[in-house]
Scaffold this motif. Structure first.
Motif, PDB file in Angstrom:
ATOM      1  N   SER A  16      -4.018   7.692   5.506  1.00 48.70           N
ATOM      2  CA  SER A  16      -4.715   7.635   4.227  1.00 48.70           C
ATOM      3  C   SER A  16      -3.795   6.838   3.315  1.00 48.70           C
ATOM      4  O   SER A  16      -2.601   7.141   3.220  1.00 48.70           O
ATOM      5  CB  SER A  16      -4.941   9.036   3.655  1.00 48.70           C
ATOM      6  OG  SER A  16      -5.799   9.762   4.497  1.00 48.70           O
ATOM      7  N   VAL A  17      -4.339   5.808   2.690  1.00 55.26           N
ATOM      8  CA  VAL A  17      -3.507   4.915   1.880  1.00 55.26           C
ATOM      9  C   VAL A  17      -4.136   4.702   0.502  1.00 55.26           C
ATOM     10  O   VAL A  17      -5.336   4.854   0.321  1.00 55.26           O
ATOM     11  CB  VAL A  17      -3.304   3.543   2.573  1.00 55.26           C
ATOM     12  CG1 VAL A  17      -2.563   3.701   3.886  1.00 55.26           C
ATOM     13  CG2 VAL A  17      -4.621   2.815   2.790  1.00 55.26           C
ATOM     14  N   ARG A  18      -3.266   4.328  -0.428  1.00 54.24           N
ATOM     15  CA  ARG A  18      -3.718   3.931  -1.760  1.00 54.24           C
ATOM     16  C   ARG A  18      -3.400   2.444  -1.904  1.00 54.24           C
ATOM     17  O   ARG A  18      -2.247   2.021  -1.758  1.00 54.24           O
ATOM     18  CB  ARG A  18      -3.018   4.723  -2.854  1.00 54.24           C
ATOM     19  CG  ARG A  18      -3.511   4.351  -4.271  1.00 54.24           C
ATOM     20  CD  ARG A  18      -2.890   5.208  -5.371  1.00 54.24           C
ATOM     21  NE  ARG A  18      -3.303   6.600  -5.241  1.00 54.24           N
ATOM     22  CZ  ARG A  18      -2.461   7.625  -5.050  1.00 54.24           C
ATOM     23  NH1 ARG A  18      -1.166   7.442  -4.987  1.00 54.24           N
ATOM     24  NH2 ARG A  18      -2.920   8.857  -4.934  1.00 54.24           N
TER      25      ARG A  18
ATOM     26  N   TRP B 134       0.852  -1.182   0.000  1.00 53.33           N
ATOM     27  CA  TRP B 134       0.000   0.000   0.000  1.00 53.33           C
ATOM     28  C   TRP B 134       0.888   1.233   0.000  1.00 53.33           C
ATOM     29  O   TRP B 134       1.962   1.244   0.602  1.00 53.33           O
ATOM     30  CB  TRP B 134      -0.877   0.031   1.228  1.00 53.33           C
ATOM     31  CG  TRP B 134      -1.841  -1.118   1.372  1.00 53.33           C
ATOM     32  CD1 TRP B 134      -1.993  -2.188   0.545  1.00 53.33           C
ATOM     33  CD2 TRP B 134      -2.760  -1.292   2.441  1.00 53.33           C
ATOM     34  NE1 TRP B 134      -2.965  -3.023   1.022  1.00 53.33           N
ATOM     35  CE2 TRP B 134      -3.458  -2.489   2.205  1.00 53.33           C
ATOM     36  CE3 TRP B 134      -3.068  -0.562   3.575  1.00 53.33           C
ATOM     37  CZ2 TRP B 134      -4.446  -2.968   3.058  1.00 53.33           C
ATOM     38  CZ3 TRP B 134      -4.052  -1.033   4.426  1.00 53.33           C
ATOM     39  CH2 TRP B 134      -4.739  -2.224   4.155  1.00 53.33           C
ATOM     40  N   GLU B 135       0.429   2.288  -0.624  1.00 50.13           N
ATOM     41  CA  GLU B 135       1.139   3.554  -0.612  1.00 50.13           C
ATOM     42  C   GLU B 135       0.528   4.435   0.483  1.00 50.13           C
ATOM     43  O   GLU B 135      -0.680   4.680   0.488  1.00 50.13           O
ATOM     44  CB  GLU B 135       1.010   4.246  -1.971  1.00 50.13           C
ATOM     45  CG  GLU B 135       1.674   5.597  -2.026  1.00 50.13           C
ATOM     46  CD  GLU B 135       1.405   6.323  -3.327  1.00 50.13           C
ATOM     47  OE1 GLU B 135       1.841   7.486  -3.434  1.00 50.13           O
ATOM     48  OE2 GLU B 135       0.760   5.757  -4.242  1.00 50.13           O
ATOM     49  N   THR B 136       1.347   4.897   1.403  1.00 56.98           N
ATOM     50  CA  THR B 136       0.871   5.795   2.457  1.00 56.98           C
ATOM     51  C   THR B 136       0.872   7.219   1.923  1.00 56.98           C
ATOM     52  O   THR B 136       1.894   7.729   1.484  1.00 56.98           O
ATOM     53  CB  THR B 136       1.770   5.685   3.708  1.00 56.98           C
ATOM     54  OG1 THR B 136       1.771   4.325   4.150  1.00 56.98           O
ATOM     55  CG2 THR B 136       1.256   6.592   4.817  1.00 56.98           C
ATOM     56  N   LEU B 137      -0.300   7.859   1.959  1.00 56.83           N
ATOM     57  CA  LEU B 137      -0.453   9.214   1.452  1.00 56.83           C
ATOM     58  C   LEU B 137      -0.282  10.246   2.566  1.00 56.83           C
ATOM     59  O   LEU B 137       0.409  11.244   2.374  1.00 56.83           O
ATOM     60  CB  LEU B 137      -1.821   9.380   0.778  1.00 56.83           C
ATOM     61  CG  LEU B 137      -2.114   8.360  -0.339  1.00 56.83           C
ATOM     62  CD1 LEU B 137      -3.554   8.483  -0.806  1.00 56.83           C
ATOM     63  CD2 LEU B 137      -1.136   8.558  -1.493  1.00 56.83           C
TER      64      LEU B 137
ATOM     65  N   THR C  40      -7.478   2.255  -5.288  1.00 58.99           N
ATOM     66  CA  THR C  40      -8.486   2.714  -4.334  1.00 58.99           C
ATOM     67  C   THR C  40      -7.813   3.450  -3.178  1.00 58.99           C
ATOM     68  O   THR C  40      -6.808   2.979  -2.637  1.00 58.99           O
ATOM     69  CB  THR C  40      -9.275   1.510  -3.762  1.00 58.99           C
ATOM     70  OG1 THR C  40      -9.872   0.793  -4.834  1.00 58.99           O
ATOM     71  CG2 THR C  40     -10.332   1.957  -2.769  1.00 58.99           C
ATOM     72  N   GLU C  41      -8.367   4.592  -2.798  1.00 60.39           N
ATOM     73  CA  GLU C  41      -7.870   5.320  -1.639  1.00 60.39           C
ATOM     74  C   GLU C  41      -8.818   5.096  -0.474  1.00 60.39           C
ATOM     75  O   GLU C  41     -10.043   5.150  -0.639  1.00 60.39           O
ATOM     76  CB  GLU C  41      -7.727   6.814  -1.956  1.00 60.39           C
ATOM     77  CG  GLU C  41      -6.610   7.074  -2.945  1.00 60.39           C
ATOM     78  CD  GLU C  41      -6.351   8.558  -3.183  1.00 60.39           C
ATOM     79  OE1 GLU C  41      -6.849   9.404  -2.410  1.00 60.39           O
ATOM     80  OE2 GLU C  41      -5.627   8.851  -4.157  1.00 60.39           O
ATOM     81  N   THR C  42      -8.253   4.833   0.713  1.00 54.01           N
ATOM     82  CA  THR C  42      -9.047   4.534   1.899  1.00 54.01           C
ATOM     83  C   THR C  42      -8.261   4.918   3.143  1.00 54.01           C
ATOM     84  O   THR C  42      -7.103   5.314   3.052  1.00 54.01           O
ATOM     85  CB  THR C  42      -9.444   3.033   1.925  1.00 54.01           C
ATOM     86  OG1 THR C  42     -10.386   2.805   2.989  1.00 54.01           O
ATOM     87  CG2 THR C  42      -8.238   2.137   2.088  1.00 54.01           C
TER      88      THR C  42
END
Length: 187
Positions: free
Chosen positions: A31-33, A11-14, A38-40
């Motif tokens: 907030s992660v991608r 996951w990418e941490t935003l 999908t962003e969640t």
């Protein structure tokens, strides 16, 4: 990191923010991608690393503690355990926690295993140790929120207690079972 088909799993941490902070842990909201775009949001408990000590006396009794656990509303029986101080190595923490909680001093301390017991929701890391030749010659130094009764118990009785739900502390259960499965023949 990718799966067996080369599809990304990480996951990418935003963004990251602390939602709650106390002396023992913090809750972090990220907030992660996800790999599919999908962003969640994702919440994680972050806490210091901890040690768990299976401590044997010279006559092969195990040092056991009983401590009130507010989260489950009862006194739990288990092994001495506690968190590492900043920049402290796990073996030093194991020796310190054993003495602080029980007054026992270990003659020898050896690592058993390191696990991530709740890695789906927390960053917890628990280092498990076995201590030998433990004697009640140290000075206890309990934290302000600790009320601990110390006793010794027969090792086989502790294993039996696991089978009848009389020893429910997960850290202690894992430590005893790991030792029994991989190290116990050396006793």
């Amino acid at each position: 990191m990718s799966d067996e088909n080369g599809v990304p799993q990480a996951w990418e941490t935003l963004t990251t923010e602390t939602a709650y902070d106390c002396s023992a842990f913090e809750v972090v909201h990220e907030s992660v991608r996800l790999p599919d775009g999908t962003e969640t949001g994702f919440d994680t408990v972050r806490e210091p690393e901890a040690v768990v000590v299976l401590a044997f006396t010279p006559d092969d009794e195990v040092v056991v503690i009983e401590e009130w656990r507010q989260a489950v509303g009862r006194t739990n029986r288990g092994l001495p355990a506690g968190t590492l101080e900043p920049d402290e190595d796990p073996k030093t923490a194991a020796k310190r926690e054993l003495t602080e909680e029980t007054g026992y001093v270990a003659g020898r301390v050896e690592p058993l295993t390191t696990v991530e017991p709740s890695n789906g929701l927390a960053n917890s890391v628990h280092h498990h140790f076995v201590a030998h030749d433990c004697r009640p010659t140290g000075e206890r130094n309990l934290d302000a929120d600790e009320s601990i009764r110390v006793e010794t118990a027969d090792y086989d009785d502790l294993l039996s207690a696991l089978a009848v739900d009389d020893l429910r502390d997960g850290r202690s259960a894992l430590c005893l079972l790991y030792y029994d499965r991989f190290e116990g023949s050396e006793r």
